[in-house]
Design a protein around this motif. Structure first.
Motif: not given
Length: 227
Positions: A45-52, A87-91, A93-100, A130-133
Motif C-alpha cells: 500500500y502506498d499512501d503518498f497522495y493521502t494528506p497527513k 504533509d500535503l501531496p502536490i504531484v 514526488p513533491l509534497s508541501f510540508a508546513p509545520e508549527v 518535501k521530495f520523495r527520493v
C-alpha cells in the motif's frame, strides 16, 4: 395375520428410515469440494497522495555565529522542539510540508570574566518542499519563519550568578533556511534530521555592542503521522 404383521413391520421400518433421511439429510453425502484459487500477491500500500497531520518532538543542538565577525565563536547548548506537522501531496514526488513548532535555541560563551549563556524560545513555522527520493526516504528544503517569544540570559562569574528574563514581542521575527531528511520507519512513524540557519541578522536588543548573531541549529527527532 403373520403376513400382515410382517408387512406392517416392513412398512414401519421403511417409513422410519425415510423420515430420518428427510430430517437429517443423507448420512454419507460429502460436502462439495471448494475450488481454492491462488490469490495474486498483493501490492504494498502506498499512501503518498493521502494528506497527513502529525506531531513531532526532538532535540535541538544550537549555536550562533556573528554576521560580521568570523573570529567570534561560541559553544553549543541543547534544547528541544515540539509541534504540529502537515504533509500535503502536490504531484509525485513533491509534497508541501508546513509545520508549527516550539523551539529552544541559544548559545554559550566562556571567557576570562566568566560564562554567559543565552537561551531563547521561538515559534518556528517551516514552509518546506518535501521530495520523495525513494520509498521511505525524503529530502526537505525551504524557508522558515521564526518568532522570538522570550529570552533568558545567565551570567556566571566569581561575583556570583545573575539571571535576566526578557519577554520579547512579535517584532522580533526572522527568516531562516532549512534543509533536512526524513526516514519512514512505517506508515505512522518517521525519524527526522535537519539543519536550519538564520538568513538575516538576529538582534534581540538595540545595543550595538552585542554581536549581530545568527542562530544555527541541528535537529533530530521523531514524527508521528495520522491520516
Amino acid at each position: 395375520m403373520k403376513k400382515l404383521l410382517f408387512l406392517a413391520i416392513c412398512l414401519f421400518t421403511v417409513g422410519t428410515v425415510s423420515a430420518q433421511g428427510y430430517y437429517y439429510g443423507p448420512r454419507h453425502r460429502r460436502p462439495p469440494r471448494r475450488v481454492v484459487e491462488r490469490s495474486q500477491p498483493q501490492r504494498r500500500y502506498d499512501d503518498f497522495y493521502t494528506p497527513k497531520v502529525g506531531v513531532a518532538v526532538g532535540l535541538n543542538v544550537s549555536n550562533t555565529v556573528d554576521a560580521y565577525n568570523s573570529n567570534y565563536s561560541s559553544s553549543s547548548i541543547a534544547g528541544w522542539h515540539a509541534g504540529l506537522t502537515f504533509d500535503l501531496p502536490i504531484v509525485y514526488p513533491l509534497s508541501f510540508a508546513p509545520e508549527v513548532l516550539f523551539s529552544q535555541k541559544g548559545y554559550e560563551v566562556n571567557d576570562r570574566d566568566g560564562k554567559f549563556t543565552q537561551r531563547t524560545n521561538y515559534i518556528d513555522v517551516p514552509l518546506l518542499a518535501k521530495f520523495r527520493v525513494v520509498r521511505g526516504f525524503n529530502l526537505l528544503v525551504g524557508p522558515q519563519l521564526t518568532f522570538l517569544t522570550s529570552t533568558k540570559n545567565t551570567y556566571e562569574s566569581n561575583l556570583g550568578t545573575s539571571i535576566d528574563h526578557i519577554d520579547n514581542d512579535a517584532d522580533h521575527s526572522y527568516v531562516a533556511g532549512v534543509v533536512g531528511v526524513s526516514f519512514d520507519i512505517n506508515r505512522n512513524v518517521e525519524i527526522r534530521g535537519r539543519y536550519n540557519f538564520d538568513l538575516g541578522e538576529n538582534r534581540p536588543y538595540a545595543d550595538q555592542d552585542l554581536p549581530n548573531y545568527r542562530n544555527q541549529v541541528w535537529q533530530v527527532g521523531l514524527g508521528f503521522k495520522f491520516q
